[in-house]
Design a protein around this motif. Structure first.
Motif, mmCIF file in Angstrom:
data_model
loop_
_atom_site.group_PDB
_atom_site.id
_atom_site.type_symbol
_atom_site.label_atom_id
_atom_site.label_comp_id
_atom_site.label_asym_id
_atom_site.label_seq_id
_atom_site.Cartn_x
_atom_site.Cartn_y
_atom_site.Cartn_z
ATOM 1 N N LYS A 97 30.603 83.848 58.306
ATOM 2 C CA LYS A 97 30.229 84.063 59.933
ATOM 3 C C LYS A 97 30.503 81.957 60.325
ATOM 4 C CE LYS A 97 27.602 87.628 61.890
ATOM 5 N NZ LYS A 97 26.927 87.854 62.791
ATOM 6 N N PRO A 115 34.470 80.719 58.195
ATOM 7 C CA PRO A 115 35.289 82.154 58.590
ATOM 8 C C PRO A 115 36.170 82.206 57.330
ATOM 9 C CG PRO A 115 34.758 81.531 60.481
ATOM 10 C CD PRO A 115 34.549 80.231 59.702
ATOM 11 N N SER A 116 37.049 82.823 56.661
ATOM 12 C CA SER A 116 37.403 83.249 55.441
ATOM 13 C C SER A 116 38.612 84.394 55.673
ATOM 14 C CB SER A 116 37.376 83.812 54.182
ATOM 15 O OG SER A 116 38.278 83.172 53.381
ATOM 16 N N THR A 117 40.125 83.946 55.806
ATOM 17 C CA THR A 117 40.806 85.147 55.285
ATOM 18 C C THR A 117 40.956 85.627 54.439
ATOM 19 O OG1 THR A 117 42.884 83.737 54.969
ATOM 20 C CG2 THR A 117 42.228 84.086 57.513
ATOM 21 N N ALA A 118 40.415 85.284 53.305
ATOM 22 C CA ALA A 118 40.670 85.789 51.771
ATOM 23 C C ALA A 118 39.731 87.257 51.654
ATOM 24 C CB ALA A 118 39.656 84.947 50.629
ATOM 25 N N ASP A 119 41.285 88.825 50.802
ATOM 26 C CA ASP A 119 40.083 89.683 50.770
ATOM 27 C C ASP A 119 38.611 89.258 50.163
ATOM 28 O OD1 ASP A 119 41.591 90.729 51.825
ATOM 29 O OD2 ASP A 119 43.220 91.040 49.838
ATOM 30 N N THR A 148 35.249 86.317 47.034
ATOM 31 C CA THR A 148 36.167 86.104 47.259
ATOM 32 C C THR A 148 36.896 87.168 46.156
ATOM 33 O OG1 THR A 148 37.680 84.731 46.295
ATOM 34 C CG2 THR A 148 37.455 84.581 48.702
ATOM 35 N N ARG A 196 37.600 72.975 49.817
ATOM 36 C CA ARG A 196 37.216 73.757 51.369
ATOM 37 C C ARG A 196 35.488 74.110 51.012
ATOM 38 N NH1 ARG A 196 40.866 78.510 49.010
ATOM 39 N NH2 ARG A 196 40.280 77.865 47.037
ATOM 40 N N ASP A 237 35.771 80.470 50.579
ATOM 41 C CA ASP A 237 37.022 80.125 49.793
ATOM 42 C C ASP A 237 36.338 78.546 48.850
ATOM 43 O OD1 ASP A 237 38.520 81.113 51.191
ATOM 44 O OD2 ASP A 237 38.108 80.269 52.920
#
Length: 270
Positions: free
Chosen positions: A21, A24-28, A44, A253, A257
């Motif tokens: 939180k 935040p990451s958009t990775a799977d 990830t 980063r 990430d």
């Protein structure tokens, strides 16, 4: 093998829901730890897959301040581990079993260097209050830590407690809501050096092998400085302190990430 990898786990390799939180990451993501059958820590997918590849080719040592029981909840890609370091270096696990000889040497060194765990625990308990401390814990009979309410933590506590610890052969360190009280003799770098020596003796590591390391907290600083090369993420205690060292790189980063970036950095050096 010409490289040994030593890596911290929490907020370096693996990330809790709170850490996710915060950045935040958009990775799977892949779950790598369960507690009471609930997912609690993640990497990830790309980092997990690459870490498995790297650890198959190069000796990799999970190196954590977690207790043995806490460490065994984690299923880090690449396991089972010939060696793992827990309890901030107080324990070396050999094929999952604590090495009693190493632990005994650490305990003897702690007794000779300053205050005992019992003395530190008693002094600490005399300084804290239920109004801002949620938990007081003894970890593997080696050190102790608090879980505190940050908004109620007295502003002078850490400085004053750190001064007392330094005068008695210990050190105080804050990582998030946890405040650790650690003997100067319990440190990750000493345990990493011991594992390196054993791997060389076993013929699994060249005598000239370099050590690369990663970590995010003040308790990782000595390990990072002792390594031939290190890396830290752009978050955590060392980032808050703006801690830097000539041989220690910084990720671009933050958050989970950054964990993936660190694994790629390992792969480049493996």
């Amino acid at each position: 093998m010409k490289t040994l990898i030593a890596t911290d786990l929490d907020r370096t390799m693996i990330y809790s829901k709170a850490a996710l939180k915060a950045a935040p990451s958009t990775a799977d993501l892949r779950c790598v730890e369960l507690a009471k059958h609930k997912p609690v820590s993640f990497m990830t997918v790309a980092a997990a897959d690459l870490l498995a590849e790297v650890s198959a080719q190069t000796p990799l040592i999970p190196t954590t301040t977690r207790t043995i029981a806490q460490f065994k909840r984690i299923h880090l890609p690449g396991e089972p581990w010939r060696y793992a370091i827990t309890s901030n270096g107080g324990n070396i696990l050999v094929d999952g079993t604590p090495d009693p000889e190493w632990l005994g040497a650490v305990i003897d060194a702690t007794r000779a260097a300053g205050a005992s765990l019992a003395e530190v625990a008693a002094e600490l308990q005399s300084r804290i209050s239920d109004e801002w401390v949620d938990k007081f814990r003894i970890a593997d009979d080696l050190f102790c830590y608090l879980v505190v309410q940050l908004d109620r933590l007295p502003p002078s506590f850490l400085t004053e407690w750190g001064t007392w610890c330094a005068d008695h052969g210990w050190a105080a360190s804050q990582q998030g809501r946890k405040i650790y009280s650690m003997p100067s003799t319990v440190c990750k770098s000493r345990a990493v050096a011991e594992v390196r020596k054993r791997l060389i003796a076993e013929g699994r590591l060249d005598a000239s092998a370099t050590v690369v390391a990663a970590g995010d907290g003040a308790l990782d600083a000595e390990m990072l400085m002792a390594a031939d090369a290190g890396i830290r993420p752009r978050h955590g205690e060392l980032e808050a302190l703006n801690w830097q060292y000539p041989t220690v790189a910084l990720t671009d980063r933050s958050g989970v990430d950054a964990g993936e970036e660190i694994v790629r950095w390992f792969a480049d050096r493996a």
